[in-house]
Scaffold this active site. Structure first.
Site, mmCIF file in Angstrom:
data_model
loop_
_atom_site.group_PDB
_atom_site.id
_atom_site.type_symbol
_atom_site.label_atom_id
_atom_site.label_comp_id
_atom_site.label_asym_id
_atom_site.label_seq_id
_atom_site.Cartn_x
_atom_site.Cartn_y
_atom_site.Cartn_z
ATOM 1 N N LYS A 15 0.812 -1.216 0.000
ATOM 2 C CA LYS A 15 0.000 0.000 0.000
ATOM 3 C C LYS A 15 0.857 1.283 0.000
ATOM 4 C CE LYS A 15 -4.019 -2.155 2.232
ATOM 5 N NZ LYS A 15 -5.080 -1.978 3.238
ATOM 6 N N TYR A 17 -12.557 -2.208 -3.940
ATOM 7 C CA TYR A 17 -13.083 -2.282 -2.565
ATOM 8 C C TYR A 17 -14.612 -2.159 -2.524
ATOM 9 C CZ TYR A 17 -8.490 -2.137 -0.265
ATOM 10 O OH TYR A 17 -7.229 -2.444 0.206
ATOM 11 N N ASN A 54 -2.060 0.315 6.641
ATOM 12 C CA ASN A 54 -1.589 -0.943 7.225
ATOM 13 C C ASN A 54 -0.705 -1.744 6.273
ATOM 14 O OD1 ASN A 54 -3.590 -1.880 5.549
ATOM 15 N ND2 ASN A 54 -4.641 -3.115 7.091
ATOM 16 N N HIS A 66 -2.331 -5.409 1.655
ATOM 17 C CA HIS A 66 -3.626 -6.073 1.513
ATOM 18 C C HIS A 66 -3.354 -7.498 1.064
ATOM 19 C CE1 HIS A 66 -7.646 -7.156 0.125
ATOM 20 N NE2 HIS A 66 -7.038 -7.644 -0.944
ATOM 21 N N GLU A 73 -9.747 -10.940 -7.408
ATOM 22 C CA GLU A 73 -8.834 -9.799 -7.248
ATOM 23 C C GLU A 73 -7.677 -9.873 -8.242
ATOM 24 O OE1 GLU A 73 -9.893 -9.119 -2.519
ATOM 25 O OE2 GLU A 73 -7.843 -9.656 -3.060
HETATM 26 P P1 CMP Z 1 -7.637 -4.416 3.529
HETATM 27 O O1 CMP Z 1 -7.210 -5.820 3.806
HETATM 28 O O2 CMP Z 1 -6.968 -3.748 2.396
HETATM 29 O O3 CMP Z 1 -9.218 -4.381 3.291
HETATM 30 C C1 CMP Z 1 -10.028 -3.269 3.622
HETATM 31 C C2 CMP Z 1 -9.262 -2.201 4.312
HETATM 32 O O4 CMP Z 1 -9.999 -1.204 4.954
HETATM 33 C C3 CMP Z 1 -8.426 -2.817 5.412
HETATM 34 O O5 CMP Z 1 -7.363 -3.554 4.840
HETATM 35 C C4 CMP Z 1 -8.024 -1.591 6.217
HETATM 36 O O6 CMP Z 1 -6.770 -1.080 5.849
HETATM 37 C C5 CMP Z 1 -9.084 -0.556 5.830
HETATM 38 N N1 CMP Z 1 -9.746 0.041 6.978
HETATM 39 C C6 CMP Z 1 -9.736 1.346 7.274
HETATM 40 N N2 CMP Z 1 -10.458 1.579 8.376
HETATM 41 C C7 CMP Z 1 -10.916 0.381 8.811
HETATM 42 C C8 CMP Z 1 -11.717 -0.026 9.917
HETATM 43 N N3 CMP Z 1 -12.185 0.844 10.818
HETATM 44 N N4 CMP Z 1 -11.988 -1.344 10.039
HETATM 45 C C9 CMP Z 1 -11.520 -2.253 9.116
HETATM 46 N N5 CMP Z 1 -10.767 -1.899 8.065
HETATM 47 C C10 CMP Z 1 -10.465 -0.599 7.914
#
Ligand code: CMP
Length: 140
Positions: A11, A51, A114, A117, A128
């Protein structure tokens, strides 16, 4: 155990800090092989489409804005039980909950930023991968 594929995104928070190699090394050390990789600037339409499953969530708009805030590295990873193997090395979505030795514990800044993904099922991995890669871009 069957050799399968999963989809990974490094990311914008990680590419911004020049962590593409460090993250990829952790993936490889976990037994995953990068069989496709490309660095792109995601468009808003791509991020919203990718998403779409989260579009009713309160964080959807911020998630999309974050994912287009800088380059991302898209990867197809191959290995035994690749989805689980990748999720284990990524660690929990929220880095505050992630185990020692995981990518998110090592590098993630927040639940949004984070660092990585990873697909959550074989079915979603297929969807995906097909969202971003043509079959002839994947070389195992
Ligand atoms: P990802 O695995 O990319 O899939 C959805 C993303 O939403 C997740 O990682 C997080 O980085 C992001 N995200 C942001 N805010 C939240 C939240 N409050 N709860 C869960 N996912 C979140």
């Amino acid at each position: 155990m069957a050799v399968t594929r999963t989809f990974s995104i490094i990311k914008p928070d990680a590419t911004r800090r020049n962590l593409t190699g460090a993250v990829t090394k952790m993936l490889e050390d976990a037994g995953l092989r990068v069989v496709a990789s490309k660095r792109i600037q995601m468009t808003k339409e791509q991020a919203e489409g990718f998403y779409a499953v989260h579009k009713e969530r309160p964080f959807f708009g911020e998630l999309v804005d974050f994912m287009i805030s800088g380059p991302v590295v898209l990867q197809v990873l191959e290995g035994e039980d690749a989805v689980k193997r990748n999720r284990d090395v990524m660690g929990a979505t929220n880095p505050a909950d992630a185990d020692e030795g995981t990518i998110r514990k090592s590098y993630a800044e927040s639940i949004e930023a984070n660092s990585v993904h990873g697909s959550d099922s074989d079915e979603n991995a297929k969807t995906e991968i097909e969202f971003f890669f043509a079959e002839d871009e994947i070389v195992g």
